[in-house]
Scaffold this motif. Structure first.
Motif, PDB file in Angstrom:
ATOM      1  N   THR A  55      17.224  39.931  39.380  1.00 43.76           N
ATOM      2  CA  THR A  55      18.097  39.112  40.225  1.00 43.76           C
ATOM      3  C   THR A  55      19.461  38.944  39.591  1.00 43.76           C
ATOM      4  O   THR A  55      20.492  39.118  40.247  1.00 43.76           O
ATOM      5  CB  THR A  55      17.460  37.730  40.456  1.00 43.76           C
ATOM      6  N   PHE A  56      19.488  38.602  38.301  1.00 49.57           N
ATOM      7  CA  PHE A  56      20.771  38.406  37.613  1.00 49.57           C
ATOM      8  C   PHE A  56      21.543  39.712  37.552  1.00 49.57           C
ATOM      9  O   PHE A  56      22.750  39.747  37.794  1.00 49.57           O
ATOM     10  CB  PHE A  56      20.549  37.839  36.215  1.00 49.57           C
ATOM     11  N   LYS A  57      20.861  40.812  37.231  1.00 50.96           N
ATOM     12  CA  LYS A  57      21.534  42.105  37.140  1.00 50.96           C
ATOM     13  C   LYS A  57      22.123  42.496  38.490  1.00 50.96           C
ATOM     14  O   LYS A  57      23.238  43.002  38.569  1.00 50.96           O
ATOM     15  CB  LYS A  57      20.583  43.172  36.625  1.00 50.96           C
ATOM     16  N   SER A  58      21.378  42.252  39.565  1.00 50.82           N
ATOM     17  CA  SER A  58      21.874  42.560  40.907  1.00 50.82           C
ATOM     18  C   SER A  58      23.111  41.730  41.217  1.00 50.82           C
ATOM     19  O   SER A  58      24.112  42.234  41.734  1.00 50.82           O
ATOM     20  CB  SER A  58      20.783  42.279  41.937  1.00 50.82           C
ATOM     21  N   PHE A  59      23.070  40.441  40.878  1.00 49.30           N
ATOM     22  CA  PHE A  59      24.215  39.557  41.089  1.00 49.30           C
ATOM     23  C   PHE A  59      25.417  40.042  40.284  1.00 49.30           C
ATOM     24  O   PHE A  59      26.538  40.140  40.784  1.00 49.30           O
ATOM     25  CB  PHE A  59      23.848  38.122  40.699  1.00 49.30           C
ATOM     26  N   GLU A  60      25.164  40.385  39.026  1.00 43.94           N
ATOM     27  CA  GLU A  60      26.225  40.848  38.143  1.00 43.94           C
ATOM     28  C   GLU A  60      26.869  42.121  38.685  1.00 43.94           C
ATOM     29  O   GLU A  60      28.093  42.247  38.726  1.00 43.94           O
ATOM     30  CB  GLU A  60      25.633  41.099  36.754  1.00 43.94           C
ATOM     31  N   GLU A  61      26.052  43.073  39.155  1.00 45.19           N
ATOM     32  CA  GLU A  61      26.579  44.323  39.689  1.00 45.19           C
ATOM     33  C   GLU A  61      27.420  44.075  40.939  1.00 45.19           C
ATOM     34  O   GLU A  61      28.476  44.674  41.120  1.00 45.19           O
ATOM     35  CB  GLU A  61      25.433  45.282  40.019  1.00 45.19           C
ATOM     36  N   ARG A  62      26.963  43.187  41.801  1.00 47.59           N
ATOM     37  CA  ARG A  62      27.713  42.895  43.027  1.00 47.59           C
ATOM     38  C   ARG A  62      29.057  42.269  42.707  1.00 47.59           C
ATOM     39  O   ARG A  62      30.072  42.603  43.320  1.00 47.59           O
ATOM     40  CB  ARG A  62      26.909  41.982  43.948  1.00 47.59           C
ATOM     41  N   VAL A  63      29.070  41.337  41.778  1.00 52.99           N
ATOM     42  CA  VAL A  63      30.334  40.697  41.407  1.00 52.99           C
ATOM     43  C   VAL A  63      31.277  41.723  40.787  1.00 52.99           C
ATOM     44  O   VAL A  63      32.464  41.773  41.123  1.00 52.99           O
ATOM     45  CB  VAL A  63      30.103  39.504  40.454  1.00 52.99           C
ATOM     46  N   GLU A  64      30.764  42.581  39.885  1.00 51.57           N
ATOM     47  CA  GLU A  64      31.610  43.608  39.274  1.00 51.57           C
ATOM     48  C   GLU A  64      32.185  44.543  40.333  1.00 51.57           C
ATOM     49  O   GLU A  64      33.370  44.870  40.307  1.00 51.57           O
ATOM     50  CB  GLU A  64      30.809  44.423  38.248  1.00 51.57           C
ATOM     51  N   THR A  65      31.341  44.981  41.259  1.00 51.49           N
ATOM     52  CA  THR A  65      31.788  45.878  42.320  1.00 51.49           C
ATOM     53  C   THR A  65      32.858  45.218  43.173  1.00 51.49           C
ATOM     54  O   THR A  65      33.884  45.816  43.484  1.00 51.49           O
ATOM     55  CB  THR A  65      30.599  46.297  43.208  1.00 51.49           C
ATOM     56  N   THR A  66      32.637  43.969  43.525  1.00 49.35           N
ATOM     57  CA  THR A  66      33.602  43.247  44.365  1.00 49.35           C
ATOM     58  C   THR A  66      34.921  43.059  43.645  1.00 49.35           C
ATOM     59  O   THR A  66      35.994  43.299  44.209  1.00 49.35           O
ATOM     60  CB  THR A  66      33.024  41.882  44.781  1.00 49.35           C
ATOM     61  N   VAL A  67      34.872  42.651  42.387  1.00 51.29           N
ATOM     62  CA  VAL A  67      36.102  42.431  41.621  1.00 51.29           C
ATOM     63  C   VAL A  67      36.854  43.744  41.458  1.00 51.29           C
ATOM     64  O   VAL A  67      38.069  43.808  41.657  1.00 51.29           O
ATOM     65  CB  VAL A  67      35.788  41.787  40.253  1.00 51.29           C
ATOM     66  N   THR A  68      36.158  44.811  41.114  1.00 60.21           N
ATOM     67  CA  THR A  68      36.798  46.116  40.955  1.00 60.21           C
ATOM     68  C   THR A  68      37.424  46.565  42.269  1.00 60.21           C
ATOM     69  O   THR A  68      38.564  47.042  42.285  1.00 60.21           O
ATOM     70  CB  THR A  68      35.773  47.171  40.474  1.00 60.21           C
ATOM     71  N   SER A  69      36.697  46.399  43.349  1.00 59.48           N
ATOM     72  CA  SER A  69      37.211  46.782  44.658  1.00 59.48           C
ATOM     73  C   SER A  69      38.457  45.997  45.012  1.00 59.48           C
ATOM     74  O   SER A  69      39.459  46.561  45.464  1.00 59.48           O
ATOM     75  CB  SER A  69      36.130  46.563  45.712  1.00 59.48           C
ATOM     76  N   LEU A  70      38.433  44.707  44.783  1.00 62.23           N
ATOM     77  CA  LEU A  70      39.601  43.875  45.090  1.00 62.23           C
ATOM     78  C   LEU A  70      40.793  44.259  44.221  1.00 62.23           C
ATOM     79  O   LEU A  70      41.918  44.353  44.701  1.00 62.23           O
ATOM     80  CB  LEU A  70      39.276  42.398  44.898  1.00 62.23           C
ATOM     81  N   LYS A  71      40.549  44.490  42.933  1.00 67.22           N
ATOM     82  CA  LYS A  71      41.644  44.871  42.042  1.00 67.22           C
ATOM     83  C   LYS A  71      42.256  46.185  42.493  1.00 67.22           C
ATOM     84  O   LYS A  71      43.467  46.357  42.476  1.00 67.22           O
ATOM     85  CB  LYS A  71      41.152  44.996  40.601  1.00 67.22           C
ATOM     86  N   THR A  72      41.425  47.132  42.896  1.00 72.60           N
ATOM     87  CA  THR A  72      41.912  48.428  43.339  1.00 72.60           C
ATOM     88  C   THR A  72      42.719  48.288  44.616  1.00 72.60           C
ATOM     89  O   THR A  72      43.779  48.874  44.756  1.00 72.60           O
ATOM     90  CB  THR A  72      40.734  49.399  43.571  1.00 72.60           C
ATOM     91  N   LYS A  73      42.218  47.482  45.557  1.00 70.35           N
ATOM     92  CA  LYS A  73      42.909  47.318  46.835  1.00 70.35           C
ATOM     93  C   LYS A  73      44.208  46.556  46.673  1.00 70.35           C
ATOM     94  O   LYS A  73      45.197  46.859  47.321  1.00 70.35           O
ATOM     95  CB  LYS A  73      42.010  46.597  47.843  1.00 70.35           C
ATOM     96  N   VAL A  74      44.227  45.551  45.824  1.00 68.47           N
ATOM     97  CA  VAL A  74      45.430  44.751  45.621  1.00 68.47           C
ATOM     98  C   VAL A  74      46.475  45.584  44.915  1.00 68.47           C
ATOM     99  O   VAL A  74      47.652  45.502  45.194  1.00 68.47           O
ATOM    100  CB  VAL A  74      45.097  43.461  44.836  1.00 68.47           C
ATOM    101  N   GLY A  75      46.052  46.416  43.991  1.00 68.68           N
ATOM    102  CA  GLY A  75      46.975  47.289  43.276  1.00 68.68           C
ATOM    103  C   GLY A  75      47.692  46.537  42.169  1.00 68.68           C
ATOM    104  O   GLY A  75      47.722  45.323  42.133  1.00 68.68           O
ATOM    105  N   GLY A  76      48.247  47.286  41.267  1.00 67.60           N
ATOM    106  CA  GLY A  76      48.999  46.684  40.176  1.00 67.60           C
ATOM    107  C   GLY A  76      48.114  46.137  39.081  1.00 67.60           C
ATOM    108  O   GLY A  76      48.592  45.710  38.059  1.00 67.60           O
ATOM    109  N   MET A  77      46.821  46.117  39.298  1.00 69.55           N
ATOM    110  CA  MET A  77      45.909  45.616  38.276  1.00 69.55           C
ATOM    111  C   MET A  77      45.054  46.770  37.798  1.00 69.55           C
ATOM    112  O   MET A  77      44.715  47.656  38.562  1.00 69.55           O
ATOM    113  CB  MET A  77      45.010  44.517  38.852  1.00 69.55           C
ATOM    114  N   ASN A  78      44.639  46.730  36.582  1.00 69.54           N
ATOM    115  CA  ASN A  78      43.830  47.783  35.999  1.00 69.54           C
ATOM    116  C   ASN A  78      42.407  47.656  36.522  1.00 69.54           C
ATOM    117  O   ASN A  78      41.746  46.665  36.260  1.00 69.54           O
ATOM    118  CB  ASN A  78      43.852  47.662  34.466  1.00 69.54           C
TER     119      ASN A  78
END
Length: 180
Positions: A122-145
Motif C-alpha cells: 500500500t505504501f509503495k503504491s502510494f509512493e509511486e503514485r505521488v512520484e509519478t504525479t509530481v514528475t508529471s506536473l514538473k514536466t508539464k509546468v516546465g522549467g523544473m528538473n
C-alpha cells in the motif's frame, strides 16, 4: 411548349456540353497526373504535405491570444498543484514523524514497525503514485528538473524548507519554495 426545332437545338447543345465536360475531365485528369509526377520528382509526398500543414496550423494556434492565456493559466495551476503536493508531502512526513516520536495510548512501534510499513504494498503504491504525479506536473509546468530526486529526497527537502520557514529563517521567493 417547345417546338421540334428548339428541342433539336437543345439536344445538340446538350451533346456538345457533355462532350466539353468529358474533354475537361480528361484535361483535369492529365494535369493531376502531371502534378503528382512533379511532386514525386521534388520528393514531396502526401505525408510531407500533411506534416507541413500540421506544423503551420500548430504554430498559428500557439500564437493566438486564447492559447497563450490558456497556457499561462495551466502553467500557473500546475505550479500551485506542485506546491500543494509539496505541502501534502510535508504534512505526511510530519505526521509520520509525530507518530514515530509520540505515543498515543500505544506506540505505533508496537503495532507496526516503520520499515515494515514503508515496505508494504500500500505504501509503495502510494509512493509511486505521488512520484509519478509530481514528475508529471514538473514536466508539464516546465522549467523544473523532472529528475528532482526520489520521493524521500523531495519530502526531506520540503520538510527542511518548512522547518526553516517555521524557525524564522530567511524566506525565499515563491520560485525557490516551488523548486524545493
Amino acid at each position: 411548349m417547345l417546338s421540334e426545332e428548339e428541342k433539336e437545338e437543345l439536344k445538340a447543345e446538350l451533346v456538345q456540353l457533355e462532350d466539353e465536360i468529358t474533354t475537361l475531365r480528361q484535361v483535369l485528369s492529365a494535369k493531376e497526373r502531371h502534378l503528382v509526377e512533379i511532386k514525386q520528382k521534388l520528393g514531396m509526398n502526401l505525408m510531407n504535405e500533411l506534416k507541413q500543414n500540421f506544423s503551420k496550423s500548430w504554430h498559428d494556434m500557439q500564437t493566438t491570444t486564447a492559447y497563450k492565456k490558456t497556457h499561462e493559466t495551466l502553467s500557473h495551476a500546475g505550479q500551485k498543484a506542485t506546491a500543494a503536493f509539496s505541502n501534502v508531502g510535508t504534512a505526511i512526513s510530519k505526521k509520520f514523524g509525530d507518530m514515530r516520536s509520540h505515543s498515543i495510548g500505544y506506540s505505533i512501534r508496537h503495532s507496526i514497525s516503520m520499515p515494515a510499513m514503508r515496505n508494504s504494498p500500500t505504501f509503495k503504491s502510494f509512493e509511486e503514485r505521488v512520484e509519478t504525479t509530481v514528475t508529471s506536473l514538473k514536466t508539464k509546468v516546465g522549467g523544473m528538473n523532472p529528475n528532482g530526486g526520489s520521493f524521500e529526497e523531495v519530502l526531506s527537502s520540503t520538510a527542511h524548507a518548512s522547518a526553516q520557514s517555521l524557525s524564522g529563517g530567511s524566506r525565499g521567493t515563491k520560485e525557490e519554495e516551488l523548486q524545493c
